[in-house]
Motif scaffolding. Structure first.
Motif, PDB file in Angstrom:
ATOM      1  N   ALA A  95    -126.266  25.516 -26.872  1.00 51.90           N
ATOM      2  CA  ALA A  95    -126.472  26.639 -27.624  1.00 51.90           C
ATOM      3  C   ALA A  95    -126.280  26.429 -29.098  1.00 51.90           C
ATOM      4  O   ALA A  95    -127.201  27.170 -29.954  1.00 51.90           O
ATOM      5  CB  ALA A  95    -125.411  27.729 -27.218  1.00 51.90           C
ATOM      6  N   MET A  96    -125.487  25.728 -29.469  1.00 50.10           N
ATOM      7  CA  MET A  96    -125.339  25.578 -30.758  1.00 50.10           C
ATOM      8  C   MET A  96    -126.665  24.881 -31.566  1.00 50.10           C
ATOM      9  O   MET A  96    -127.311  25.167 -32.747  1.00 50.10           O
ATOM     10  CB  MET A  96    -124.135  24.593 -31.448  1.00 50.10           C
ATOM     11  CG  MET A  96    -123.014  25.397 -31.267  1.00 50.10           C
ATOM     12  SD  MET A  96    -122.797  26.291 -32.679  1.00 50.10           S
ATOM     13  CE  MET A  96    -122.611  25.299 -34.057  1.00 50.10           C
ATOM     14  N   LYS A  97    -127.346  23.906 -30.752  1.00 51.96           N
ATOM     15  CA  LYS A  97    -128.280  23.107 -31.158  1.00 51.96           C
ATOM     16  C   LYS A  97    -129.580  24.203 -31.261  1.00 51.96           C
ATOM     17  O   LYS A  97    -130.426  24.067 -31.994  1.00 51.96           O
ATOM     18  CB  LYS A  97    -128.759  21.904 -29.907  1.00 51.96           C
ATOM     19  CG  LYS A  97    -127.556  20.803 -30.494  1.00 51.96           C
ATOM     20  CD  LYS A  97    -128.158  19.690 -29.209  1.00 51.96           C
ATOM     21  CE  LYS A  97    -127.009  18.690 -29.159  1.00 51.96           C
ATOM     22  NZ  LYS A  97    -127.304  17.689 -28.371  1.00 51.96           N
ATOM     23  N   ALA A  98    -129.702  25.016 -30.023  1.00 52.93           N
ATOM     24  CA  ALA A  98    -130.681  25.858 -30.031  1.00 52.93           C
ATOM     25  C   ALA A  98    -130.758  26.967 -31.265  1.00 52.93           C
ATOM     26  O   ALA A  98    -131.753  27.330 -31.990  1.00 52.93           O
ATOM     27  CB  ALA A  98    -130.838  26.596 -28.679  1.00 52.93           C
ATOM     28  N   GLY A  99    -129.579  27.220 -31.605  1.00 53.76           N
ATOM     29  CA  GLY A  99    -129.093  28.275 -32.732  1.00 53.76           C
ATOM     30  C   GLY A  99    -129.737  27.596 -33.884  1.00 53.76           C
ATOM     31  O   GLY A  99    -130.236  28.479 -34.868  1.00 53.76           O
ATOM     32  N   GLN A 100    -129.385  26.467 -34.193  1.00 55.74           N
ATOM     33  CA  GLN A 100    -129.617  25.977 -35.379  1.00 55.74           C
ATOM     34  C   GLN A 100    -131.331  25.522 -35.463  1.00 55.74           C
ATOM     35  O   GLN A 100    -131.473  25.728 -36.680  1.00 55.74           O
ATOM     36  CB  GLN A 100    -128.902  24.451 -35.497  1.00 55.74           C
ATOM     37  CG  GLN A 100    -129.146  23.574 -36.780  1.00 55.74           C
ATOM     38  CD  GLN A 100    -128.060  24.363 -37.856  1.00 55.74           C
ATOM     39  OE1 GLN A 100    -126.897  24.821 -37.695  1.00 55.74           O
ATOM     40  NE2 GLN A 100    -128.880  25.005 -38.872  1.00 55.74           N
ATOM     41  N   ARG A 101    -131.857  25.458 -34.480  1.00 61.37           N
ATOM     42  CA  ARG A 101    -133.322  25.226 -34.567  1.00 61.37           C
ATOM     43  C   ARG A 101    -134.137  26.590 -34.877  1.00 61.37           C
ATOM     44  O   ARG A 101    -134.728  26.732 -35.765  1.00 61.37           O
ATOM     45  CB  ARG A 101    -133.849  24.723 -33.139  1.00 61.37           C
ATOM     46  CG  ARG A 101    -133.510  23.392 -33.074  1.00 61.37           C
ATOM     47  CD  ARG A 101    -134.497  22.735 -31.785  1.00 61.37           C
ATOM     48  NE  ARG A 101    -134.190  23.292 -30.609  1.00 61.37           N
ATOM     49  CZ  ARG A 101    -133.339  22.900 -29.708  1.00 61.37           C
ATOM     50  NH1 ARG A 101    -132.595  22.099 -29.780  1.00 61.37           N
ATOM     51  NH2 ARG A 101    -133.214  23.690 -28.621  1.00 61.37           N
ATOM     52  N   ALA A 102    -133.380  27.677 -34.401  1.00 63.76           N
ATOM     53  CA  ALA A 102    -133.810  28.960 -34.605  1.00 63.76           C
ATOM     54  C   ALA A 102    -133.551  29.347 -36.037  1.00 63.76           C
ATOM     55  O   ALA A 102    -134.599  30.043 -36.573  1.00 63.76           O
ATOM     56  CB  ALA A 102    -133.317  29.741 -33.621  1.00 63.76           C
ATOM     57  N   TYR A 103    -132.652  29.089 -36.322  1.00 62.42           N
ATOM     58  CA  TYR A 103    -132.196  29.204 -37.812  1.00 62.42           C
ATOM     59  C   TYR A 103    -133.096  28.587 -38.973  1.00 62.42           C
ATOM     60  O   TYR A 103    -133.679  29.380 -39.892  1.00 62.42           O
ATOM     61  CB  TYR A 103    -130.767  29.167 -38.142  1.00 62.42           C
ATOM     62  CG  TYR A 103    -130.279  29.491 -39.418  1.00 62.42           C
ATOM     63  CD1 TYR A 103    -129.529  30.833 -39.513  1.00 62.42           C
ATOM     64  CD2 TYR A 103    -130.396  28.901 -40.714  1.00 62.42           C
ATOM     65  CE1 TYR A 103    -129.149  31.402 -40.607  1.00 62.42           C
ATOM     66  CE2 TYR A 103    -129.967  29.659 -42.039  1.00 62.42           C
ATOM     67  CZ  TYR A 103    -129.278  30.812 -41.953  1.00 62.42           C
ATOM     68  OH  TYR A 103    -128.743  31.215 -42.860  1.00 62.42           O
ATOM     69  N   ASP A 104    -133.431  27.465 -38.722  1.00 57.77           N
ATOM     70  CA  ASP A 104    -134.293  26.761 -39.406  1.00 57.77           C
ATOM     71  C   ASP A 104    -136.009  27.072 -39.275  1.00 57.77           C
ATOM     72  O   ASP A 104    -136.199  27.083 -40.373  1.00 57.77           O
ATOM     73  CB  ASP A 104    -134.115  25.158 -38.945  1.00 57.77           C
ATOM     74  CG  ASP A 104    -132.911  24.575 -39.263  1.00 57.77           C
ATOM     75  OD1 ASP A 104    -132.302  25.169 -40.026  1.00 57.77           O
ATOM     76  OD2 ASP A 104    -132.724  23.367 -38.718  1.00 57.77           O
ATOM     77  N   GLU A 105    -136.078  27.798 -38.177  1.00 56.20           N
ATOM     78  CA  GLU A 105    -137.383  28.514 -38.110  1.00 56.20           C
ATOM     79  C   GLU A 105    -137.381  29.766 -38.490  1.00 56.20           C
ATOM     80  O   GLU A 105    -138.408  30.561 -38.347  1.00 56.20           O
ATOM     81  CB  GLU A 105    -137.841  28.143 -36.700  1.00 56.20           C
ATOM     82  CG  GLU A 105    -138.208  26.799 -36.195  1.00 56.20           C
ATOM     83  CD  GLU A 105    -138.343  26.709 -34.733  1.00 56.20           C
ATOM     84  OE1 GLU A 105    -138.158  27.690 -33.962  1.00 56.20           O
ATOM     85  OE2 GLU A 105    -138.396  25.619 -34.175  1.00 56.20           O
ATOM     86  N   LEU A 106    -136.449  30.252 -39.054  1.00 54.20           N
ATOM     87  CA  LEU A 106    -136.227  31.442 -39.747  1.00 54.20           C
ATOM     88  C   LEU A 106    -136.134  32.779 -38.753  1.00 54.20           C
ATOM     89  O   LEU A 106    -136.403  33.986 -38.852  1.00 54.20           O
ATOM     90  CB  LEU A 106    -137.443  31.770 -40.669  1.00 54.20           C
ATOM     91  CG  LEU A 106    -137.332  30.846 -41.976  1.00 54.20           C
ATOM     92  CD1 LEU A 106    -138.581  31.269 -42.915  1.00 54.20           C
ATOM     93  CD2 LEU A 106    -136.155  30.674 -42.584  1.00 54.20           C
ATOM     94  N   ASP A 107    -135.768  32.317 -37.595  1.00 54.59           N
ATOM     95  CA  ASP A 107    -135.951  33.172 -36.345  1.00 54.59           C
ATOM     96  C   ASP A 107    -134.252  33.362 -36.259  1.00 54.59           C
ATOM     97  O   ASP A 107    -133.819  32.939 -35.345  1.00 54.59           O
ATOM     98  CB  ASP A 107    -136.259  32.684 -35.152  1.00 54.59           C
ATOM     99  CG  ASP A 107    -136.443  34.021 -33.969  1.00 54.59           C
ATOM    100  OD1 ASP A 107    -136.036  34.948 -34.292  1.00 54.59           O
ATOM    101  OD2 ASP A 107    -137.105  33.452 -32.910  1.00 54.59           O
ATOM    102  N   THR A 108    -133.854  34.307 -37.021  1.00 51.49           N
ATOM    103  CA  THR A 108    -132.228  34.561 -37.205  1.00 51.49           C
ATOM    104  C   THR A 108    -131.903  35.500 -36.285  1.00 51.49           C
ATOM    105  O   THR A 108    -130.701  35.418 -35.781  1.00 51.49           O
ATOM    106  CB  THR A 108    -132.082  35.044 -38.677  1.00 51.49           C
ATOM    107  OG1 THR A 108    -132.787  36.374 -38.813  1.00 51.49           O
ATOM    108  CG2 THR A 108    -132.287  34.153 -39.981  1.00 51.49           C
ATOM    109  N   GLU A 109    -132.616  36.432 -35.576  1.00 48.64           N
ATOM    110  CA  GLU A 109    -131.991  37.085 -34.436  1.00 48.64           C
ATOM    111  C   GLU A 109    -131.796  36.044 -33.351  1.00 48.64           C
ATOM    112  O   GLU A 109    -130.820  36.512 -32.490  1.00 48.64           O
ATOM    113  CB  GLU A 109    -133.001  37.987 -34.341  1.00 48.64           C
ATOM    114  CG  GLU A 109    -133.430  39.204 -35.314  1.00 48.64           C
ATOM    115  CD  GLU A 109    -134.286  40.403 -34.799  1.00 48.64           C
ATOM    116  OE1 GLU A 109    -134.920  40.319 -33.827  1.00 48.64           O
ATOM    117  OE2 GLU A 109    -134.369  41.377 -35.768  1.00 48.64           O
TER     118      GLU A 109
END
Length: 608
Positions: free
Chosen positions: A114-128
């Motif tokens: 989940a941490m890895k997926a969250g970091q990828r989403a944050y880098d892609e500006l999908d903060t939600e």
């Protein structure tokens, strides 16, 4: 015999007698610790090699007063194994609780993903989406072993707050920041994720946490002492007082071999935890009691080998601790034993101070146990059954031996005197007063010689039994081989490789393996009688029958373990296929959502 020769013999015997009288006290006063100076521990590497031997640590208290100190010493031994850089630590509590350990590792792996997926989403500006993943990571790490994964939990909270800030949820973000700092005032907040006004809030809250109201906890456990961790930091052995805590709900984790890891959140005051035994607790208790019953005999190593087989490790580092009343130092017998054949890779005897000095006072002894492996002698395992943790019995044995030899020498001396008086009596006139005097003196000397020889034999025999019989110990190191069949070699295994224990274990697994009887203690040579041939044959047949029964029992246990391992692999394969299917479905759903979502132009990104 001529008078000159008699005087020479008298002088020689007198000198010999005086020398023998000094042997016992001198031997009894020889310091045992002179041979126990350990070598310095080499610089520890970050991780043990892939082929490193797996080692578990067990501390066995030989009296009730040493229970807490033994648990603390076990913690220091685990740290020494980790620092060695050449051995792979398997916590005994994890090895004996395979189901609980597997569940905690699954939650940990889920949180890490989940941490890895969250970091990828944050880098892609999908903060939600990032917020959802980081929140899932927080919940996952809360179900993991926080005595080892609290740092990851703190990191997940920081990234959750960063996602909330990016989504404009400032109130929720500040609450998450307060929680993260209250539990870990050293938590790092990067300006790459937080704007200047939020960084100012972080530093303000950090200062408030460090200077604010403090709370304390008193943690106690039943039925055994346990290692206590608060917010991932080791705080001692229960019962323990934990002071200087922030006014927040803290994570309390307690760990004890043979019991399930217990973890919950507490704010202040008394915390009383009852530990739940695991299925392997009965076997652990049986083997530790067998080792404690005769801590200087082959039965000790036999029980430790069975414990190593139960834990699924290749080596066992055992600490047998005797405390006694008062503040006297702990007496420790320590060894690192190879489970396959019982070879002692390392062995040491020593004393360790109690209280605050235990940590520093135990480092040299523990470093000696993990720094190097002792070679086998002629390809045969080396074992240590002499010395023990107490020198009282050995000291008495030496003194009795020396006294016995002195009495024997005195008996021989007076026997020679009686013989000389007999010769003089035969040469003297039988009706003279001198002849009567020689006769009376000769009888007295003969009686003293007989009594001295008999008492000398008894004293020397008893002293030899106390000094050298099983459990007494008589030298700096005694090597022998246990007279029991070696269990099947166990490959090195990390905690996650331990096969799962079924809910309803077969009878062969529920009951501990039978232990062969300890070898009979050796009687003094002067009183030991040779057994008859028929008795020898009966004993050999009985021993072979016990060995055959034990071999069959082990084969049955091994067969059941293989079946459990095969079943576990099938379940894991099914779970992996299911997880892969879920992943593919999630990817298809994302692709569909991505097709439906309108593309962002450069102006949208700048406005964001």
């Amino acid at each position: 015999m001529r008078p000159s020769n008699v005087r020479a013999v008298h002088a020689a015997l007198s000198g010999w007698l005086v020398g023998l009288l000094a042997v016992g006290p001198a031997a009894a006063q020889t310091p045992v610790s002179s041979r126990l100076v350990p070598r310095a521990l080499s610089a520890a590497t970050a991780d043990a090699p892939a082929d490193a031997a797996s080692v578990t640590v067990v501390a066995i208290a030989l009296d009730a007063e040493a229970r807490g100190d033994a648990a603390r010493l076990a913690r220091e031994a685990e740290l020494a194994v980790t620092r060695s850089g050449r051995l792979k630590l398997v916590r005994l509590s994890d090895a004996l609780d395979a189901d609980g350990q597997r569940e905690r590792q699954a939650r940990e792996a889920e949180a890490a993903e989940a941490m890895k997926a969250g970091q990828r989403a944050y880098d892609e500006l999908d903060t939600e989406k990032a917020l959802e993943h980081f929140d899932k990571a927080v919940r996952g790490y809360e179900g993991a072993d926080l005595s080892q994964r609290f740092t990851e939990l703190s990191r997940a909270r920081v990234m959750k707050a960063a996602s909330q800030v990016a989504n404009g949820e400032n109130t929720a973000a500040q609450l998450e920041i307060r929680t993260a700092l209250a539990l870990n005032p050293e938590a790092r907040f990067s300006p790459n994720f937080f704007p200047p006004e939020e960084m100012t809030f972080v530093e303000k809250e950090r200062k408030a946490v460090l200077t604010g109201t403090k709370s304390s906890l008193r943690v106690s456990t039943e039925p055994v002492p346990a290692q206590v961790f608060v917010d991932g930091q080791f705080r001692g052995i229960s019962p323990v007082d934990v002071a200087d805590l922030t006014a927040a709900d803290h994570y309390v984790t307690v760990v004890a071999p043979g019991y399930a890891l217990t973890q919950r959140r507490e704010r202040d005051g008394e915390v009383s935890l009852t530990l739940a035994p695991v299925a392997a607790q009965k076997g652990l208790q049986t083997f530790t009691e067998q080792a404690a019953r005769k801590p200087e005999s082959p039965e000790r190593d036999a029980a430790l080998r069975e414990l190593g087989t139960l834990a699924g490790v290749s080596q066992v580092l055992a600490l047998l601790v005797r405390g006694g009343a008062g503040t006297a130092p702990l007496e420790v017998t320590a060894l690192r034993l190879d489970v396959s054949d019982g070879h002692n890779q390392a062995f040491a005897l020593g004393t360790v101070p109690r209280g605050e000095g235990l940590v520093d006072g135990s480092q040299a002894l523990l470093a000696q146990l993990v720094s190097a492996d002792a070679p086998r002698q002629g390809g045969k395992p080396v074992t240590h059954f002499a010395g023990g943790v107490s020198n009282t019995r050995r000291t008495v044995g030496y003194v009795l031996m020396a006294t016995g030899v002195a009495l024997l020498a005195g008996g021989v001396y007076f026997g020679m005197e009686a013989s000389a008086k007999s010769d003089d009596f035969k040469r003297a006139a039988q009706n003279s007063s001198r002849a009567q005097d020689l006769k009376s003196t000769g009888k007295s000397y003969a009686l003293v010689a007989d009594v001295g020889i008999l008492l000398g034999l008894a004293s020397a025999g008893a002293g030899g039994y106390l000094a050298f019989a099983n459990g007494g110990g008589g030298g700096s190191k005694s090597t022998s081989r246990a007279s029991r069949p070696a269990p099947s070699p166990v490959p090195a295994a990390a905690p996650q490789d331990t096969p799962p224990a079924p809910k309803e274990a077969p009878a062969a697994e529920k009951e501990p393996l039978p232990m062969p009887p300890p070898p009979a203690q050796t009687a003094p040579a002067s009183k030991q009688k040779e057994p008859s041939t028929s008795n020898k044959r009966a004993q050999e047949d009985e021993a072979r029958q016990r060995e055959e029964e034990l071999r069959k029992r082990r084969e049955e246990v091994e067969r059941q373990r293989k079946e459990l391992e095969e079943r576990r692999k099938q379940e894991e394969a099914a779970a992996q296929r299911e997880q892969e299917e879920r992943r593919r479905q999630e990817e298809r759903r994302r692709e569909e959502e991505k097709k439906k979502r309108p593309a962002l132009d450069d102006d949208d990104l700048r406005n964001y």
